[in-house]
Structure formats: structure tokens, C-alpha cells
Design a protein around this motif. Sequence first.
Motif, PDB file in Angstrom:
ATOM      1  N   ALA B 104      42.063 -13.915  23.363  1.00  0.00           N
ATOM      2  CA  ALA B 104      43.199 -14.064  24.270  1.00  0.00           C
ATOM      3  C   ALA B 104      43.532 -15.526  24.515  1.00  0.00           C
ATOM      4  CB  ALA B 104      42.889 -13.373  25.604  1.00  0.00           C
ATOM      5  N   PRO B 105      44.073 -16.195  23.485  1.00  0.00           N
ATOM      6  CA  PRO B 105      44.334 -17.632  23.641  1.00  0.00           C
ATOM      7  C   PRO B 105      45.269 -17.950  24.812  1.00  0.00           C
ATOM      8  CG  PRO B 105      45.322 -16.769  21.629  1.00  0.00           C
ATOM      9  CD  PRO B 105      44.432 -15.713  22.145  1.00  0.00           C
ATOM     10  N   ALA B 106      46.159 -17.018  25.149  1.00  0.00           N
ATOM     11  CA  ALA B 106      47.108 -17.327  26.225  1.00  0.00           C
ATOM     12  C   ALA B 106      46.455 -17.325  27.590  1.00  0.00           C
ATOM     13  CB  ALA B 106      48.265 -16.329  26.205  1.00  0.00           C
ATOM     14  N   ALA B 107      45.191 -16.901  27.647  1.00  0.00           N
ATOM     15  CA  ALA B 107      44.528 -16.820  28.949  1.00  0.00           C
ATOM     16  C   ALA B 107      43.838 -18.116  29.332  1.00  0.00           C
ATOM     17  CB  ALA B 107      43.525 -15.676  28.958  1.00  0.00           C
ATOM     18  N   ALA B 108      43.910 -19.132  28.460  1.00  0.00           N
ATOM     19  CA  ALA B 108      43.281 -20.407  28.810  1.00  0.00           C
ATOM     20  C   ALA B 108      44.068 -21.093  29.921  1.00  0.00           C
ATOM     21  CB  ALA B 108      43.217 -21.306  27.586  1.00  0.00           C
ATOM     22  N   GLY B 109      43.392 -21.924  30.666  1.00  0.00           N
ATOM     23  CA  GLY B 109      44.062 -22.693  31.715  1.00  0.00           C
ATOM     24  C   GLY B 109      44.324 -21.865  32.953  1.00  0.00           C
ATOM     25  N   SER B 110      45.150 -22.425  33.833  1.00  0.00           N
ATOM     26  CA  SER B 110      45.339 -21.716  35.096  1.00  0.00           C
ATOM     27  C   SER B 110      46.409 -20.647  34.989  1.00  0.00           C
ATOM     28  CB  SER B 110      45.703 -22.697  36.207  1.00  0.00           C
ATOM     29  OG  SER B 110      47.088 -22.833  36.327  1.00  0.00           O
ATOM     30  N   GLY B 111      47.389 -20.845  34.124  1.00  0.00           N
ATOM     31  CA  GLY B 111      48.437 -19.848  33.979  1.00  0.00           C
ATOM     32  C   GLY B 111      49.566 -20.022  34.970  1.00  0.00           C
ATOM     33  N   ILE B 112      49.348 -20.786  36.006  1.00  0.00           N
ATOM     34  CA  ILE B 112      50.426 -20.925  36.988  1.00  0.00           C
ATOM     35  C   ILE B 112      51.665 -21.615  36.402  1.00  0.00           C
ATOM     36  CG2 ILE B 112      51.065 -21.912  39.223  1.00  0.00           C
ATOM     37  CD1 ILE B 112      48.323 -21.279  40.229  1.00  0.00           C
ATOM     38  N   PRO B 113      51.518 -22.684  35.599  1.00  0.00           N
ATOM     39  CA  PRO B 113      52.734 -23.271  35.024  1.00  0.00           C
ATOM     40  C   PRO B 113      53.534 -22.267  34.192  1.00  0.00           C
ATOM     41  CG  PRO B 113      50.885 -24.739  34.680  1.00  0.00           C
ATOM     42  CD  PRO B 113      50.329 -23.473  35.251  1.00  0.00           C
ATOM     43  N   GLU B 114      52.811 -21.436  33.435  1.00  0.00           N
ATOM     44  CA  GLU B 114      53.517 -20.459  32.603  1.00  0.00           C
ATOM     45  C   GLU B 114      54.230 -19.417  33.467  1.00  0.00           C
ATOM     46  OE1 GLU B 114      50.449 -21.432  31.974  1.00  0.00           O
ATOM     47  OE2 GLU B 114      50.393 -22.175  29.913  1.00  0.00           O
ATOM     48  N   ILE B 115      53.538 -18.960  34.509  1.00  0.00           N
ATOM     49  CA  ILE B 115      54.161 -17.954  35.374  1.00  0.00           C
ATOM     50  C   ILE B 115      55.362 -18.564  36.070  1.00  0.00           C
ATOM     51  CG2 ILE B 115      53.803 -16.443  37.344  1.00  0.00           C
ATOM     52  CD1 ILE B 115      52.248 -15.624  34.955  1.00  0.00           C
ATOM     53  N   LYS B 116      55.201 -19.801  36.467  1.00  0.00           N
ATOM     54  CA  LYS B 116      56.323 -20.500  37.082  1.00  0.00           C
ATOM     55  C   LYS B 116      57.490 -20.550  36.106  1.00  0.00           C
ATOM     56  CE  LYS B 116      57.146 -24.568  39.636  1.00  0.00           C
ATOM     57  NZ  LYS B 116      56.730 -25.525  40.628  1.00  0.00           N
ATOM     58  N   GLY B 117      57.177 -20.843  34.853  1.00  0.00           N
ATOM     59  CA  GLY B 117      58.222 -20.850  33.838  1.00  0.00           C
ATOM     60  C   GLY B 117      58.852 -19.475  33.685  1.00  0.00           C
ATOM     61  N   TYR B 118      58.023 -18.464  33.659  1.00  0.00           N
ATOM     62  CA  TYR B 118      58.548 -17.102  33.507  1.00  0.00           C
ATOM     63  C   TYR B 118      59.504 -16.783  34.634  1.00  0.00           C
ATOM     64  CZ  TYR B 118      58.707 -12.063  33.026  1.00  0.00           C
ATOM     65  OH  TYR B 118      59.144 -10.777  32.881  1.00  0.00           O
ATOM     66  N   LEU B 119      59.106 -17.132  35.851  1.00  0.00           N
ATOM     67  CA  LEU B 119      59.965 -16.813  36.988  1.00  0.00           C
ATOM     68  C   LEU B 119      61.179 -17.729  37.060  1.00  0.00           C
ATOM     69  CD1 LEU B 119      57.294 -16.003  39.655  1.00  0.00           C
ATOM     70  CD2 LEU B 119      58.755 -14.431  38.440  1.00  0.00           C
ATOM     71  N   ASN B 120      61.135 -18.809  36.310  1.00  0.00           N
ATOM     72  CA  ASN B 120      62.301 -19.685  36.234  1.00  0.00           C
ATOM     73  C   ASN B 120      63.245 -19.227  35.132  1.00  0.00           C
ATOM     74  OD1 ASN B 120      63.627 -22.447  35.176  1.00  0.00           O
ATOM     75  ND2 ASN B 120      63.081 -22.663  37.333  1.00  0.00           N
ATOM     76  N   GLY B 121      62.800 -18.289  34.324  1.00  0.00           N
ATOM     77  CA  GLY B 121      63.684 -17.752  33.293  1.00  0.00           C
ATOM     78  C   GLY B 121      63.278 -18.082  31.879  1.00  0.00           C
ATOM     79  N   VAL B 122      62.035 -18.523  31.675  1.00  0.00           N
ATOM     80  CA  VAL B 122      61.585 -18.875  30.335  1.00  0.00           C
ATOM     81  C   VAL B 122      60.545 -17.866  29.890  1.00  0.00           C
ATOM     82  CG1 VAL B 122      60.598 -20.675  28.919  1.00  0.00           C
ATOM     83  CG2 VAL B 122      61.900 -21.274  30.931  1.00  0.00           C
ATOM     84  N   ASP B 123      60.772 -17.298  28.736  1.00  0.00           N
ATOM     85  CA  ASP B 123      59.878 -16.270  28.238  1.00  0.00           C
ATOM     86  C   ASP B 123      58.907 -16.912  27.258  1.00  0.00           C
ATOM     87  OD1 ASP B 123      58.770 -13.898  27.801  1.00  0.00           O
ATOM     88  OD2 ASP B 123      60.398 -13.039  26.628  1.00  0.00           O
ATOM     89  N   ILE B 124      57.656 -17.037  27.654  1.00  0.00           N
ATOM     90  CA  ILE B 124      56.667 -17.632  26.759  1.00  0.00           C
ATOM     91  C   ILE B 124      55.847 -16.490  26.186  1.00  0.00           C
ATOM     92  CG2 ILE B 124      54.743 -19.253  26.590  1.00  0.00           C
ATOM     93  CD1 ILE B 124      56.208 -19.966  29.550  1.00  0.00           C
ATOM     94  N   HIS B 125      55.798 -16.431  24.882  1.00  0.00           N
ATOM     95  CA  HIS B 125      55.169 -15.283  24.274  1.00  0.00           C
ATOM     96  C   HIS B 125      53.691 -15.200  24.633  1.00  0.00           C
ATOM     97  CE1 HIS B 125      54.276 -12.090  21.622  1.00  0.00           C
ATOM     98  NE2 HIS B 125      53.337 -12.803  21.034  1.00  0.00           N
ATOM     99  N   GLY B 126      53.263 -14.050  25.015  1.00  0.00           N
ATOM    100  CA  GLY B 126      51.829 -13.799  25.140  1.00  0.00           C
ATOM    101  C   GLY B 126      51.249 -13.942  26.521  1.00  0.00           C
ATOM    102  N   ILE B 127      51.991 -14.527  27.458  1.00  0.00           N
ATOM    103  CA  ILE B 127      51.329 -14.788  28.734  1.00  0.00           C
ATOM    104  C   ILE B 127      51.139 -13.542  29.568  1.00  0.00           C
ATOM    105  CG2 ILE B 127      51.930 -17.219  29.010  1.00  0.00           C
ATOM    106  CD1 ILE B 127      54.097 -16.071  31.016  1.00  0.00           C
ATOM    107  N   LEU B 128      51.858 -12.479  29.275  1.00  0.00           N
ATOM    108  CA  LEU B 128      51.731 -11.306  30.135  1.00  0.00           C
ATOM    109  C   LEU B 128      51.217 -10.079  29.381  1.00  0.00           C
ATOM    110  CD1 LEU B 128      54.929 -11.830  32.295  1.00  0.00           C
ATOM    111  CD2 LEU B 128      52.584 -12.233  32.960  1.00  0.00           C
ATOM    112  N   LEU B 129      50.433 -10.334  28.352  1.00  0.00           N
ATOM    113  CA  LEU B 129      49.908  -9.228  27.575  1.00  0.00           C
ATOM    114  C   LEU B 129      48.677  -8.611  28.233  1.00  0.00           C
ATOM    115  CD1 LEU B 129      50.007 -10.667  23.964  1.00  0.00           C
ATOM    116  CD2 LEU B 129      51.718  -9.350  25.179  1.00  0.00           C
ATOM    117  N   PHE B 130      48.337  -7.428  27.763  1.00  0.00           N
ATOM    118  CA  PHE B 130      47.143  -6.759  28.266  1.00  0.00           C
ATOM    119  C   PHE B 130      45.889  -7.550  27.889  1.00  0.00           C
ATOM    120  CE2 PHE B 130      43.875  -3.365  27.902  1.00  0.00           C
ATOM    121  CZ  PHE B 130      43.875  -3.011  29.236  1.00  0.00           C
TER     122      PHE B 130
END
Lengths: 717, 717
Positions: B104-130
Amino acid sequence: GSSSVESLDYEVIENYAYREEQAQRGKLYVGYSVVVKWFFALLIGIGTGLAAVFINISVENFAGWKFSLTFSIIQKSYFAGFLVYILINLILVFSSVYIITKFAPAAAGSGIPEIKGYLNGVDIHGILLFRTLIGKIFGSIGSVGGGLALGKEGPLVHTGACIASLLGQGGSTKYHLRYRWLQVFRSDRDRRDLVTCGCAAGVAAAFRAPVGGVLFALEEVTSWWRSQLMWRVFFTSAIVAVVVRSAMGWCKSGKCGHFGSGGFIIWDISDGQEDYSFEELLPMAVIGVIGGLLGALFNQLTLYMTSWRRNYLHKKGNRVKIIEACVISVITSVISFGLPLLRKCSPCPESDLDSGIECPRPPGMYGNYVNFYCSKDKEYNDLATIFFNTQDDAIRNLFSAKTIHEYSAQSLLTFLVMFYTLAVVTFGIAVPAGQFVPGIMIGSTYGRLVGMFVVNFYKKLNIEEGTYALLGAASFLGGSMRMTVSLCVIMVEITNNLKFLPLIMLVLLISKAVGDAFSEGLYEEQAHLRGVPLLESRPKYKMRQMTAKEACGAQKVVSLPRIIKVADVVSILRTNKHNGFPVIDHSRNGERLVIGLVLRSHLLVLLQSKVDFQHSPLPCDTRGGSKPISHSFSEFVKPASSKGLSIDDIHLSSDDMEMYIDLGPFLNPSPYVVPEDMSLSKVYNLFRQLGLRHIFVVPRASRVIGLITRKDLLIED
Amino acid sequence: GSSSVESLDYEVIENYAYREEQAQRGKLYVGYSVVVKWFFALLIGIGTGLAAVFINISVENFAGWKFSLTFSIIQKSYFAGFLVYILINLILVFSSVYIITKFAPAAAGSGIPEIKGYLNGVDIHGILLFRTLIGKIFGSIGSVGGGLALGKEGPLVHTGACIASLLGQGGSTKYHLRYRWLQVFRSDRDRRDLVTCGCAAGVAAAFRAPVGGVLFALEEVTSWWRSQLMWRVFFTSAIVAVVVRSAMGWCKSGKCGHFGSGGFIIWDISDGQEDYSFEELLPMAVIGVIGGLLGALFNQLTLYMTSWRRNYLHKKGNRVKIIEACVISVITSVISFGLPLLRKCSPCPESDLDSGIECPRPPGMYGNYVNFYCSKDKEYNDLATIFFNTQDDAIRNLFSAKTIHEYSAQSLLTFLVMFYTLAVVTFGIAVPAGQFVPGIMIGSTYGRLVGMFVVNFYKKLNIEEGTYALLGAASFLGGSMRMTVSLCVIMVEITNNLKFLPLIMLVLLISKAVGDAFSEGLYEEQAHLRGVPLLESRPKYKMRQMTAKEACGAQKVVSLPRIIKVADVVSILRTNKHNGFPVIDHSRNGERLVIGLVLRSHLLVLLQSKVDFQHSPLPCDTRGGSKPISHSFSEFVKPASSKGLSIDDIHLSSDDMEMYIDLGPFLNPSPYVVPEDMSLSKVYNLFRQLGLRHIFVVPRASRVIGLITRKDLLIED
Ligand SMILES: Nc1ncnc2c1ncn2[C@@H]1O[C@H](COP(=O)(O)OP(=O)(O)OP(=O)(O)O)[C@@H](O)[C@H]1O
Ligand SMILES: Nc1ncnc2c1ncn2[C@@H]1O[C@H](COP(=O)(O)OP(=O)(O)OP(=O)(O)O)[C@@H](O)[C@H]1O
Ligand SMILES: [Mg+2]
Ligand SMILES: [Mg+2]
């Protein structure tokens, strides 16, 4: 009615004068205006904090003096004391209602619905004037000091908003207190931000709850929100906390009479119940349901009362309003003095030297177990403890822990019924009136009632009735005002007890859900009634099936050509009441083009100043610089605290009437447009989210010049 | 890089299929979907609460077991204990980094920047997978249990978001866990709301701070906000609180090993300092400044570290990542074990039987005064108390009151320097990592240092070093993450001390202001670095002088006719990477008209299913109902957890290529349009506030069909 209501324009009008000013100013000015904004946030905090301290000192001293005088007289004669009590209350209430009716009619009521409307984009005349501020401050001293069933918290929110707005326009126009250098806030949008800060400051000052203030402004009053604004609102609240705290520290030694005793936290119950068990969740849920029901009922009853008052009573003029307030004052005094007289006193609890509980005590002072009309020595009157007392003390006593069995169910029930009725009847009279404190009183009474049953029923656990009183207060406010997060934080901040946070959340969820099933929130309902057309954040279901074209109806659009005769402008402005007009021009190859939108208020400024009148119907080429601009942007700024110009105020000679105006430099060249068949719910979102005033419905475009995506907007300065 | 990034579309695409579905469903469905939304909020709360409990139980048991084993071994041999300690940490960290790199490479780090991006309208592949969810949960057990200088709070936010997103799409596509009846959330907008709930739930679970969670989601992660959403987020947080509290109650009796001891409040300091004097404000302001400086420095250093890692180290493959993490684990173990060895022990304070302080104690257990490598009996090692201990206990000890002079300045300084360095170096390795707890550790260390000086300097007052530690923690987080209101509330909720709220506000204001002077917030910087193109809430200054037309550049617009040959669609989709295409049609009188926008993803669905291919280039009249619709709206829904179709996945025969498609029913008939000369800052506001993906830039309209004002939008259902 809504006919007197106009909308605010949160859009920046990028006309020629604006762009000139922008170009002249450059980036440094942006920095300057940021500094000024922060400075204003500071001033709003200080101002609101001082206003709150002033109101509190006055109210607590009036009330304290009233109770000590009454108490000293009733040692000799209860009847004389009764008369003095009624009289003092009457004088205070009379002064309040007199100020309001004669001087500041817009200061009546809580003001929160109007401020909510203002922040939603509705400009209601008079709510942010200097006289309203003065009326609000002195009026609420009278009405709260006079013992009516209302609070000073709502008015403080309005006070904060007034202070913010007055600062924002650089002082009061009418009283010649304006300063040029303060006039950086030209647009409705900047004023809106200031008013948001003011609201937060008001709550922060009223409850000494800085974070609660921020959240209240965010959840309950504003309709738009940006995180920079949050940061500034937070700063304002922090300033308020510092100011109020310093004032309390200064007053601690007794310099301010009755004010300043007690801690920063209004109703500290941190030494209350330690823990709670699962069995208690059921009675707590019951409290939530009661809160929802009583809250919704309160909203409904006050709605009827208010609309009845508006349609019948208050139409008869100011004298009726004054008489009404005085009558209600006398009734309130009679009930709060008389009912405790009818009550038998109870013996004091076995005094526990450790607990520091003193019994009995004189009324109007900090503490439980009030001595009133008791024949024996070691007795107290439980009804007087809550009824014949200042509101703050009554609430403190209701919340208090380690006072199990202080109140009889009968007293609590009497108080609940009487106070609820009084609160409903008092709501809407012509004095400044908040609903927070009455709500807390009502809620904590039935909460404590439930608590009594729980104590009797479960027996074993160390349950405190005070905890239930707190939950009751939260539930009633939730059921009536329908706030969630902000109310939670306010309840925690005013009682200093974090342990109950999950319980407060639970109770609020239930009471809000129950309340929502019956009616809207108190402030929304009142706003509706006052003809404040609030736009909710979500489009109505019906709008999904409608198109933009259907919404704007079959009415012919009143538009203006770019070069227009003065006489035509005057006749158009006279014959309709619209505030915005599309401007149509012809390009060189004869094509018609919509070149922008011009506001009625700008047209009026042009008509009044006359400097832009020209003899020939030819465009003046502003871009070429052939003609110097004769207006600065600030002339177009709508004064926040006056009605602005009307077409009837403008007198033009018949020579003037024959001249022309070129509207080119004065129009907003790019209002937002929507294609005619866009669904109305999308149009609604556009209008609501951006805080617009006019949207043009236009035909479909014939071609796409370009697409804008996220990538195109990632521009760095 | 940003090339792999796509935007989300928060606009509802009102194509024919959507309108059909709307019409079929009617109003009842709206009610159903509201119920489902609340049900999902409930599920998210329960799920995130359970995940948090699971992580906590695992981490605390691993760590507790590790310390007790080590401690029992060092009674015999320090060297053997040292080796065992290093080994256990290494195994835990290795398992974590192995899971992350392999699974699960997308699980590295805190994830908050990516989630922030997602909620800002940017779809980053893999951050919300099972798999990301699983990786996050197990990875953070390893990394936190393994004693690295990182926390589990950021990962819990990501965990909450994953749970929310998976629920929102009705399970995982890949693992065949989808349920039809759960698929009510069709649009990116609904998913965004769920993810917001998930974030709040994560914080609420991590810090047991429900209100703080709501505010964190509001202030730090979401870019759009509605008050209904606040209400649902609040509900989710309350559920989390209930779940975590129940689990703790259940575990209290020791069923869950080390977990469940202690109260609901993580670092309760409610019995700390009673009051503060004005003289103390100066050292507190100093703490604020230090926090701003160290926080900004932290952001800068981690930025360099991360970009260096991205550009050199991590390019070399997974093996390097694993080795890196293991090396850092060994270094961390050596330092945290070795440094306390070098420290001389101090004698225990005179034991005060009342205070209940026990000295010395074994490490890894609740309490101060840890016994480690002390020769005499009544001695403790102050460095081991914070360094050779679990993070929770270390923070509790740093915050603790009534332990004046527990730490020497030298130990605190050693710890500060070493831990700061470790935190910077650890940031960015391939394991789940939060920055909250390390931030609190760093901040409370220098805070306590300042507190020591204050205690020595002012002497008289009852100053507690623990208070300063708390303020230090707030200041460092404020200086690094730049949150305000949410951080305030979180700090209050985790320490249960409302008295310090104004101080926390003061310190945060200073540290955020100081930090802002140097750099952006941690999450924004990390988002930039990862190529997540966040749109700030405010347009850039430069945009005021630009027009929409300038922004979209000179590129020719790639548009499609309404009836288009399949071969043409394929070639257009192959030759460019745009995701949206205007559709142009000719009206009966030959005029060209822009009839809408079609998305690449919808075109791909059409190409794949082939059912809409037709032989003749004539429009099919959907309105007349001559042709049944062959697609339901749900087919067009973009799967949240897979990359979606690509043009290369679609295989078409040459017969297919010769057919036509009528795009009429599948396009979004009314995308938002702006006139070509609207200033870019207004376009920006439109794009940002409404969460759009494409805006058409069109020529000025030739006429205005109607105006929409507030009055037109006051429609009642
Ligand atoms: N220039 C115009 N020509 C034709 N109809 C208009 C014009 N302006 C507004 N309307 C319509 O008239 C109705 C009343 O709008 P109203 O005149 O109150 O708008 P306004 O005064 O410009 O804005 P507000 O009252 O919100 O400040 C609305 O239905 C609106 O669509
Ligand atoms: N159909 C189009 N024709 C011409 N130019 C386009 C078209 N779509 C986008 N552009 C432009 O191409 C550039 C890159 O946009 P891009 O292709 O990434 O948009 P997108 O992929 O549709 O949206 P996103 O990447 O945000 O999901 C932008 O400057 C944009 O203005
Ligand atoms: Mg009007
Ligand atoms: Mg793209």
C-alpha cells in the motif's frame, strides 16, 4: 415588509473608477489594507469588550441595589418592599422602552435575525446605525436590570455588529464622526467581514466564551465563510477575552460594585458530578426530547405573538408599546415577588462545615438557599432562590452541585410554567431582548426536575441534579435555536466542565432533531416574519425542475443604451424600482452586445453630480485618456447607515435633461451570466455561494473561446 | 507529479440520464437519501472509532510489552536489554515499511495533505483504496509501536477518510465487496461530504476530542462548507466519542492489556496551575515566538528532506526505502536507549504521601520518575522519563503538574535537539506517520524549559512547569500546522483545562503569525511538493489584472459536434489529454450553438458499451421518447478507487468506427460560462467557491433574456 428591503452586493464592481484606483495603488496598498483590517479587528474586540463590561456593571449594580434595597425594606414591611420592587423595575423598563421607541426603534428585540439577514445579503435599513448602538446598550441595561424574562446576550451580538459596522464606515455619517483615513472598507464584502467579527465578539463578551463566539459567528450568523476570516474572527474573540478579563481583574477589589466577583467562567460547575453511568443516558435522552418539543413550541408561540403584535398592537403607535412594556414589567414583578410569598419555606439542610454552604442567605446575592418570607430562622424559600433573584444567580443555583433536594418539584414546576409564559409574552415587546438566558433558565428548570426523578429513582449513584439542569439548558437552546457545535462549545465554556461534552452533544442532537421535525429555528422564523428574505444554503427541491428563464418570468427587461439622454434615465428610474439595469451597446459592425450592468445607486450619483453630462451622443473614450475621470471610486460607495439617494431627491433643470451620459466607465463590465436553460438549482448555487445581487440570463453562446480548468488558475504572484 | 492528477467535479452533471432518474424518483427519494446519509455518518463514526481503538490497543500492548520485557532483561544485563529493545523496534518498523512498500504505497506519510487535496477537488489515485486503509492501520501500528519519532493521529485522519470513501462507493470494487443498495452516493460532491465526516471522525478518535475533530475538518481540511454538513460531521464525531468511550469502559477491567487505563482525556492536567499573573504573559509570548520559529524551521527542513528523498533516495526502489526505515529505527533505538545511560540519575524528591507520587518507577508505565540505570535505590533518570518511554507517557510527564524540578535543563535540551532531529529525519520515510504527537513532544520540551526559567525567576507564584509545556506544545503545532480555532479546542479537549484557553489563543496567534512570516503551513507545503495543485480560497493579486481570455491561452479549443463519428471520437481522445469537450450544434436556421460539455470519462463509457452507436448521422430524439434510454446514470459514475477507463483499454472494430454517436443525451447541457473579459479573480471565485472543473469562456451575449435577483429565488417547495 420586504418592500423596504434591498440586497447587498458582495461582488466587486469592477468599473472604470475601480480599475483606475487598483492600478494606482498597486500591491503595497493590499498590505496596508490587511494591516488596517487587523487593526479594526482589534478595535472591534476592545469596543465590544468594553460595551459588555459597561452593560454588565450597570445591570449587576442596578439589580444588586434593587434586591438589597427591597430586602432591607421587607424586614419591616413586605408590602412596602413589594411596591418599591415593582417601582424600581417599572422605572428601569420604562426607561428602556422609552429609549427604544423614541430614539432607536431598530434596537428592539435581539437583533440576531437582522444581523443574520445582513450577513446573508439583505440590507435592512437602520439596524447598524449609531443610534441603534446607543439604544441597544442603554435599552438592554434597563430591560435586563428591570427583571424582565429576557437576556442581554442577543443584544450584545447586535452591539458588536454595530460597533464593527460603524468602524467599518469610519464613524457615523450623521454625527460627523467620519475619518477619511479609516475609509478603506469600500465594499459590502469588507463590511460583512467586520460585522462577522463583531458578532463573534458579542458572544465572546456575553458568555466570556471566546471559542464559542467564533463558532457562533460561523455556524449561526454568517452565510459565507473563508478560513482567513476565521483567523481574524478568532483574534477578535481573543481580544474580547483579554479585555473582559482585565476589567474583571481590575474590578475584583470591589471598585465596580457588584460586578467582578466570581471567576471568568460564568456558571462554573467544574466541581460537579464526576462521572455518569449508562443508565443515565435514558433520562438524558428524555431531556433532549423535552427540549426539542418545548423549544419548537416556544418558537411557534413567539411567532404567533410577534405576528399578532406586528399586525395589531404595534400598529397603534409608540404609546401602546410603552404601556405594553410597563404592564408586562408589573406582571413580571408581581409574579416573581408574589409567588415565592405563597410558598412554604423549607428547613435548611444539615450544615456541612466543609461544603461552605451558608443557609439562609439574602436574595440578590451569590449563593443558594435564599431567605424570603420565612418564619423560622434556619429556613429558606426554594422558589425565591430561583424566582426572586438575578438571572445569573438563579442559573448558578439551578446548576449547582451538592445541593440535592434543594428544590421541591412543585416549585420547579411552578417556576417553569410561569417563566415559560413570561418569556413567551415578553418576547417581542419593544425593548432589547435576548433569548439565551431565558432559554437557559427554562431548560435548566425542567432539566433539574428530571434530575430529581433520576436521583430518587437510581438512588445509589452520585448523581447531581445540577448536571441535569445543564443538559436541560443545552436541550432547550438546541430545540429552539438549533445550533449544534457552537452551542456545545458555549455550554462547555460557560460551565467549565468538559466531562459532559459527549452528553451535551447527545442531548443537542436529539433536541435539534426533534425540533426540526416541527419548525424552523427561532432566528429563521423571526427573520421570515420580519420580511428578511434569507437564502438558505441549499436550493429547494422544486428548483431542480425549473430553468433560469422560467424563474425570471415574462417581464420585459428594462435595459439602457450606453449613451443615454438624461431625461430617459430619469424617466426609467421613476417608472420602475429595479436596482440594476443591463447596458446594451452596438459594436462597429452593428451587432448588439451586452456590455455590463449599471446600478441604480450609481446612476443616481451620476445624476446628482452632473459632471459627466455631455452635449453630444458620442462615446467618450476613457481608455484613450482623453478625458480625466471625474469620479473616484469612493463616491460610489453606498453609505452603510443611511438610505442613500432617491430619484426624488435629485433636481435637474430642463437643460440638464437634454444632455447625455456615457455609462461606459461606470458600469460593471462583467456581471455573472447564466445560459437560459440552466437549471435553477445551479443558478441558486451560483447566486448564494458568491453572494450576488443580479445575474443575467442570456441565450446560449455561439462558440467557446476557451476553457478554464484548475491548471489555468494555478498562477503564482 | 501533477500529470497523474485529475480534478474532481463537484458540479452535478445534469445530463439526460440524470434528469430521467430525478424525474422517476421524485421527492421521496430525497428523503431516503437523507436517511442513508445519516446512516453512513453513523457507520463512519463507528468504523473510525473501532479502527482507532484497534490501533490504540495494538500500539499500547506492543509498546508496553516491549518496555516490560526490556526492563526485566536489563535487571541482568544492560547490553542484552539494549539488543532486545533494538530488535523489537526493528521488527515492528520493518513490518510497517514492508506492508507499505509492497502492498500500500499510498499509505505512507500522514495522508492529510492528500485528503486536503481531495477535498479541494484534486483526485490523487490510490489514496482512498481499501488496501490503503489496511496499510494505514497496520503500518501505523508498526511504526508507532516501533518507537519512531512520529504519531498515529495523522494516519487516523486518513483512515477515517478511507472508511468514509469506501462506504460511499458501497464497498471495494476490487475485492467484490460492493452492495447495490448502498450506492446512493453518485457524485463527487456526496463523496466529499462523507470524506469530511471521516476526517472529523479521525481526529475525534485520535485525540478523543469530538469538537476538535469537527473544527479540524472545518478549518484545516475542507475547502467548502455548508452548515448542514457541520451538523452531520458533528454527529459523526459524537458517535466516535461514544464508541471510544464504551470501548475504554469495557477495557477498564484489564481485558485489553495496557489499553483502557487512564481517563477519556488523554493528558488530563485539570489539577494543574490554578491561575496566572500578568507577569507570566511575557514568557508565554516568548514561547509563542519560539514556536513560530521552530515550527517554520521544521516545515522548511522537512520540505528539503522530502524533496531530496523524492528526487534521489526513493527513486532507487523499494529496497532502499526499507533499508532507510530500518536504519532510522536502529538510530532512534540507540539514541533513546543510549542517551539516558549517559545521564546521571537524580535523587527522588522528598516523597509527599498526599501527592501519591511514586518514585522511582519502571519505564513504559504510567507515571513520572522513571528508574533506569540508577545505582542508588531512591533515584530516577530524568532523561529516561521522557526518552525511554512511550510517547503518551512522555507527554503526560512533561505536562504534569506538582513535579517542579523533575527535569534538568540539560536533559530537556538534549531531548529537544535529539528528538527534533529525529522527527525531521523520520518525516518522509515510507511508513504511516503523523506529526501531531512529535510536535507536542518538541513543543512541550522547550515549553517546559521556559517554564523552568520562569519558576526560577519569579519564584513566589505557584507556577507549574507543566502549564508551560502545554503552551509550548500549542505553539509548536501552531507554528508548524498553522491551525487556530481547531487547535485551541483540541488542546483544551486533550488536557481538560479551560482556564488556559485565553493563553493558548495568545500563544497560537503569536506562533502562527511568526510562522506565516517565513513559510506556508506544513500540509500546504507538503501538498505542493507532492504536486497536489491546491486552490487557495483567495485569488492571487495578479489575477485582478488578467481576463478570463488571457488565462485560457491561445490554444485552439477542441470541441465536438453533436453527432460525431466514432472514429473521430477515438482520434480526438487519443490526440489530447483533455477531460472535457464543448459540444457544438447547429440550430435549424444554421446558427452555431454551444449545447454543452461532454466529459472524457462519459465518452469512454459510451465507446465501451457501444449500445448508443447508430448508423445514420441524424439526431435521435430523446425527448420524443422514440428511443428508450440505454444507460442509467450510475454507469457514468466514476469509481472512486480505480483509475477508470482509458482510451487504450477500448477495442473497436472497423465497423464500429464507421458508426455515429449522438452526444445530445449525454452532455452536461449547462456548464458555467463566463464572458471573455471578466477579470480572472472573479472567474477564480466562481471556480473555487462552486468547486468546478471546467468553465467555458464565451463571447459577450447579444441580449439579456432576464435578470435573476434574490426575489426570484425565494421559491417555496
Ligand atoms: N432591469 C430589470 N428589468 C426587468 N426586470 C428586472 C430588472 N431588474 C430586476 N428585475 C426583476 O424584477 C423583479 C424584482 O426585482 P427587484 O427590482 O427587487 O431587483 P433589485 O431591486 O434590482 O434587487 P434587490 O431588490 O435584490 O436589491 C425580479 O423578479 C427581477 O427578476
Ligand atoms: N477541450 C479543450 N480544448 C482546448 N483546451 C482545453 C480543453 N480542455 C482543457 N483545455 C486546456 O488545456 C489545459 C490543460 O487542461 P487539462 O487538459 O488538464 O484539463 P482537464 O484534464 O479537462 O481537467 P483536469 O486536469 O483539471 O481534470 C488548460 O489550460 C485548459 O485550458
Ligand atoms: Mg428591489
Ligand atoms: Mg488534465
